[in-house]
Design a protein around this motif. Structure first.
Motif, mmCIF file in Angstrom:
data_model
loop_
_atom_site.group_PDB
_atom_site.id
_atom_site.type_symbol
_atom_site.label_atom_id
_atom_site.label_comp_id
_atom_site.label_asym_id
_atom_site.label_seq_id
_atom_site.Cartn_x
_atom_site.Cartn_y
_atom_site.Cartn_z
ATOM 1 N N LEU A 135 0.859 -1.194 0.000
ATOM 2 C CA LEU A 135 0.000 0.000 0.000
ATOM 3 C C LEU A 135 0.890 1.236 0.000
ATOM 4 C CD1 LEU A 135 -2.757 1.495 0.341
ATOM 5 C CD2 LEU A 135 -2.375 1.329 2.826
ATOM 6 N N ALA A 161 -5.317 0.315 -7.313
ATOM 7 C CA ALA A 161 -6.230 0.385 -6.160
ATOM 8 C C ALA A 161 -5.497 0.257 -4.832
ATOM 9 C CB ALA A 161 -7.332 -0.674 -6.263
ATOM 10 N N MET A 196 -3.214 5.670 -1.662
ATOM 11 C CA MET A 196 -4.134 6.548 -0.923
ATOM 12 C C MET A 196 -3.527 7.929 -0.756
ATOM 13 S SD MET A 196 -5.517 4.561 2.402
ATOM 14 C CE MET A 196 -6.415 3.025 2.241
ATOM 15 N N HIS A 235 -8.728 9.411 0.296
ATOM 16 C CA HIS A 235 -9.291 8.827 -0.930
ATOM 17 C C HIS A 235 -8.252 7.969 -1.643
ATOM 18 C CE1 HIS A 235 -7.212 11.708 -3.698
ATOM 19 N NE2 HIS A 235 -7.258 12.488 -2.651
ATOM 20 N N PHE A 236 -8.749 7.038 -2.447
ATOM 21 C CA PHE A 236 -7.863 6.330 -3.349
ATOM 22 C C PHE A 236 -7.452 7.304 -4.450
ATOM 23 C CE2 PHE A 236 -9.972 2.447 -1.646
ATOM 24 C CZ PHE A 236 -8.814 1.766 -1.268
ATOM 25 N N ASP A 272 -6.609 8.350 -8.193
ATOM 26 C CA ASP A 272 -6.777 7.977 -9.601
ATOM 27 C C ASP A 272 -5.987 8.974 -10.446
ATOM 28 O OD1 ASP A 272 -8.242 10.279 -9.808
ATOM 29 O OD2 ASP A 272 -10.168 9.283 -10.179
ATOM 30 N N PHE A 323 -7.996 -0.793 5.042
ATOM 31 C CA PHE A 323 -7.321 -1.422 3.902
ATOM 32 C C PHE A 323 -6.592 -2.687 4.369
ATOM 33 C CE2 PHE A 323 -3.957 -2.276 0.922
ATOM 34 C CZ PHE A 323 -4.491 -1.962 -0.327
ATOM 35 N N ILE A 375 -13.974 -1.234 -3.644
ATOM 36 C CA ILE A 375 -14.244 -0.143 -4.591
ATOM 37 C C ILE A 375 -15.198 -0.644 -5.656
ATOM 38 C CG2 ILE A 375 -13.230 1.522 -6.197
ATOM 39 C CD1 ILE A 375 -10.541 1.072 -4.886
ATOM 40 N N VAL A 389 -16.721 3.685 -2.472
ATOM 41 C CA VAL A 389 -15.964 2.756 -1.641
ATOM 42 C C VAL A 389 -16.894 2.245 -0.558
ATOM 43 C CG1 VAL A 389 -13.982 2.438 -0.115
ATOM 44 C CG2 VAL A 389 -13.800 3.980 -2.091
#
Ligand code: GAR
Length: 207
Positions: A83, A103, A106, A138-139, A141, A185, A192, A197
């Protein structure tokens, strides 16, 4: 044990909050490396104090964002990171990093997204005149602060607030929700689906 890599550029108080919650047993995981794009980031000193490898990766030595992110991915892989946690990492990351850690990247942002993305979120909130702001985990992107939201916390904005006083109040909540998001996590409780989420319930420990 979840292997966490933390990317920083500055003070590292969110890094500290995560380390503290690992050390007090709340969060089962290990910060296996801390990487900073700035050699003088205090976050590096925090890592060393806890015996965590502290790596400086200067973006100025790389031709572009992609080349920089390839180097980042190399280091994160070397440490077996599962992660990637952005904690005050003041650089835009590219699809190179996102593809390597799908994914599993973070970020924390000092506003209630989608309000006030980008830089100076607290200043933006004061200038807009909102009465409530806060923070968002948040994740990540491919956009700037646009990824699926994991946890948010509201924080009141007072008439007499300065950027500094508001930032401080927001950070109290950051230090609470970032370890919480990482814990979810680690426990594989974040699902997701599209933009959303879903937080799965904790397994029933009474059985
Ligand atoms: C945090 O307040 C975080 O929300 C913000 O930087 C600060 C880092 O503090 N991040 C952003 O503004 C991202 N655009 P820290 O180094 O003490 O954790």
């Amino acid at each position: 044990l979840l292997k966490i890599g933390v990317l920083v550029s500055g003070n590292g108080s969110n890094l500290q909050a995560i380390i503290d919650r690992i050390e007090d047993g709340y969060l089962r995981g290990a910060v296996v490396c801390v990487i900073s794009n700035k050699a003088d980031a205090f976050a590096l000193e925090r890592a060393r104090r806890h015996g965590i490898p502290a790596v400086v990766l200067d973006h100025k030595s790389y031709a572009g964002r992609e080349a920089y992110d390839e180097a980042l991915v190399g280091i994160l892989r070397d440490y077996g990171v599962e992660l990637v946690v952005l904690a005050g990492f003041m650089r835009i990351i590219t699809p190179v990093l996102l593809a390597a850690f799908s994914a599993a990247v973070m970020n924390i942002h000092p506003a209630l997204l989608p309000a006030f993305p980008g830089l100076y979120a607290q200043r933006q909130a004061l200038d807009y005149g909102v009465k409530v702001s806060g923070c968002t985990v948040h994740f990540v992107d491919e956009g700037t602060d646009t990824g699926p939201i994991i946890i948010q916390a509201p924080v009141p904005v007072f008439a007499e607030d300065s950027e500094e006083s508001l930032s401080k109040r927001i950070q109290v909540e950051e230090h609470r929700i970032y370890p919480e998001a990482v814990k979810l996590f680690a426990e594989r409780r974040l699902n997701i689906s599209g933009r959303r989420v879903e937080i799965l319930p904790a397994p029933d420990s009474s059985r």
